[in-house]
Write a protein that holds these residues in place. Structure first.
Motif, PDB file in Angstrom:
ATOM      1  N   VAL A 172      53.519   5.240  21.331  1.00 36.51           N
ATOM      2  CA  VAL A 172      54.382   6.300  21.063  1.00 36.51           C
ATOM      3  C   VAL A 172      55.741   5.605  21.391  1.00 36.51           C
ATOM      4  O   VAL A 172      56.004   5.296  22.683  1.00 36.51           O
ATOM      5  CB  VAL A 172      54.312   7.699  21.770  1.00 36.51           C
ATOM      6  CG1 VAL A 172      55.302   8.599  21.447  1.00 36.51           C
ATOM      7  CG2 VAL A 172      52.965   8.341  21.374  1.00 36.51           C
TER       8      VAL A 172
ATOM      9  N   ASN B  41      51.100  13.798   9.829  1.00 44.29           N
ATOM     10  CA  ASN B  41      50.605  12.767  10.501  1.00 44.29           C
ATOM     11  C   ASN B  41      49.837  11.694   9.601  1.00 44.29           C
ATOM     12  O   ASN B  41      49.663  12.246   8.457  1.00 44.29           O
ATOM     13  CB  ASN B  41      49.971  12.907  11.797  1.00 44.29           C
ATOM     14  CG  ASN B  41      48.943  13.686  11.603  1.00 44.29           C
ATOM     15  OD1 ASN B  41      48.053  13.796  10.816  1.00 44.29           O
ATOM     16  ND2 ASN B  41      48.824  14.843  12.613  1.00 44.29           N
TER      17      ASN B  41
ATOM     18  N   HIS C 181      56.206   8.103  14.523  1.00 45.72           N
ATOM     19  CA  HIS C 181      56.311   8.063  16.203  1.00 45.72           C
ATOM     20  C   HIS C 181      56.017   6.646  16.851  1.00 45.72           C
ATOM     21  O   HIS C 181      56.025   6.526  17.773  1.00 45.72           O
ATOM     22  CB  HIS C 181      55.547   9.109  16.850  1.00 45.72           C
ATOM     23  CG  HIS C 181      54.068   8.743  16.618  1.00 45.72           C
ATOM     24  ND1 HIS C 181      53.333   9.392  15.628  1.00 45.72           N
ATOM     25  CD2 HIS C 181      53.143   8.016  17.537  1.00 45.72           C
ATOM     26  CE1 HIS C 181      51.816   9.068  15.731  1.00 45.72           C
ATOM     27  NE2 HIS C 181      51.936   8.170  16.725  1.00 45.72           N
TER      28      HIS C 181
ATOM     29  N   GLU D  93      56.482  12.677  17.123  1.00 46.02           N
ATOM     30  CA  GLU D  93      55.197  12.720  16.603  1.00 46.02           C
ATOM     31  C   GLU D  93      55.484  13.972  15.621  1.00 46.02           C
ATOM     32  O   GLU D  93      56.047  14.926  15.860  1.00 46.02           O
ATOM     33  CB  GLU D  93      54.228  13.032  17.689  1.00 46.02           C
ATOM     34  CG  GLU D  93      54.205  11.727  18.516  1.00 46.02           C
ATOM     35  CD  GLU D  93      52.819  12.278  19.539  1.00 46.02           C
ATOM     36  OE1 GLU D  93      51.768  11.702  19.650  1.00 46.02           O
ATOM     37  OE2 GLU D  93      53.297  13.065  20.633  1.00 46.02           O
TER      38      GLU D  93
END
Ligand SMILES: Cc1ncc(COP(=O)(O)O)c(C=O)c1O
Length: 377
Positions: A22, A79, A205, A212
């Protein structure tokens, strides 16, 4: 050239080498979110049309980053895993169909295919350890192979695959080509057209330096109608916004994968993050990243007892350096590095370091110095 350190005012002494997990945000992304918060508090959504303009800019930036033919070929998704699920559960499988993956995939690109077992889909995991990983993947094709799903860059070893070659092989055999792009997009140039892929997806991310929970899904135009949809709502309609209309059909564009209200907060942040990559340019980003990865790799190779688990050639590597040290358990080494303010992670066979284009040479030197100390006990 942009003053990178102004954009990344990280804690002095912190060596952030974890972009493959991240990433930290650039300052401008934090400012964009702050602006968004203040607007919401002060005016609510009065200026929503302006927000939609920003969202459009985000789509344009992502389209360029992927080199997709048009913004209508990409969808904003939650995502990577969600986009992979759209593909896995959208295709019309026949019992006996095979999906080829590697034996090093991140769970997102493994579980989603294994979850198709109830439909009679067989998953073949191919080892990438040999001298010709692409050859091994292509050699696994049989007349029953429907799809190759592969990470552009393997999350643990950092090995980058020859995507044009895989794309060509898929085309020759009539196999669908799906790329988990999260470990490459934003680190190195990416080109869905050159790879001739059907699907590519990534969350923002990591190398894109965003938050995220907001990612991108590319779906080849000709394949789009063959994916059965599983999420419905007002936003995915061809005539979205025409609330009185009774007849309906899914949007022809990839917006069909976006069922409802967008993640506008995430869009503000990611748009700002990508504006930085756009300013620097992906060729420059990738050149600078390669210099930093080479510096780390060369330094680690000189440490007594060091073993590298990442590729040595620049064609094979991206932003990841994975290594272990003799006499050190990976867990213990990772803990020691974290105690010394080196933010990294344990993955695969070793400890994974992942700088980005803006990482200062000083941080690389400092990390190597601390690793040298570790070899002394
Ligand atoms: C190769 C790969 N795919 C996917 C993910 C994450 O997937 P998601 O965006 O669904 O969280 C990661 C994160 O580490 C990854 O390395």
């Amino acid at each position: 050239m942009y003053e990178f350190h102004d954009e990344f005012p990280q804690e002095p002494g912190l060596c952030y080498l974890n972009h493959a997990a991240v990433a930290p945000w650039p300052k401008r992304s934090a400012e964009a979110v702050r602006r968004f918060c203040e607007m919401n508090v002060t005016y609510g959504a009065r200026d929503y049309p302006d927000w939609l303009k920003l969202e459009k800019t985000l789509r344009e930036r992502l389209t360029r980053l992927l080199n997709a033919p048009s913004t209508s070929d990409i969808a904003l998704v939650k995502n990577t895993s969600e986009a992979l699920s759209f593909v896995a559960f959208g295709l019309d499988w026949r019992a006996g169909d095979q999906v080829i993956i590697s034996d090093e995939e991140f769970p997102s690109n493994r579980i989603v295919w294994l979850a198709l077992a109830a439909q009679g889909v067989e998953v073949i995991e191919v080892s990438l350890k040999g001298a010709d990983p692409e050859g091994a993947l292509l050699a696994a094709f049989t007349p029953r192979t429907r799809l190759l799903a592969i990470s552009a860059v393997q999350f643990a070893s950092g090995m980058r695959l020859d995507l044009p070659r895989l794309g060509q092989g898929c085309r020759q055999h009539g196999v669908l080509f799906c790329i988990d792009a999260i470990q490459q997009l934003g680190a190195q140039p990416f080109d869905v057209q050159a790879y001739d892929c059907d699907f590519a997806m990534a969350d923002g991310h990591k190398w894109m330096l965003g938050p995220e929970g907001l990612g991108v899904f590319y779906c080849r135009r000709s394949v789009r109608p063959t994916l059965k949809l599983h999420e419905y709502g007002w936003h995915m309609l061809e005539h979205a916004g025409d609330y009185n209309r009774q007849d309906w059909q899914p949007a022809h564009s990839a917006r069909r994968f976006e069922c409802g209200s967008p993640n506008m907060l995430g869009a503000f942040a990611l748009e700002a993050s990508l504006s930085l990559l756009d300013e620097v340019g992906m060729d420059e980003v990738s050149k600078r990243l390669e210099e930093r990865v080479k510096h780390l790799t060369d330094g680690i190779r000189q440490l007594p007892g060091a073993t590298l688990h990442s590729p040595l050639s620049s064609e094979r590597r991206a932003g990841i350096v994975n290594f272990s040290l003799a006499g050190w358990d990976n867990n213990a080494l990772h803990q020691r590095l974290r105690d010394e303010q080196i933010v990294c992670i344990q993955r695969g066979r070793g400890v994974r370091l992942s700088p980005h284009f803006y990482t200062s040479e000083h941080i690389i030197e400092q990390t190597l110095a601390r690793l040298t100390q570790a070899t002394k006990g």
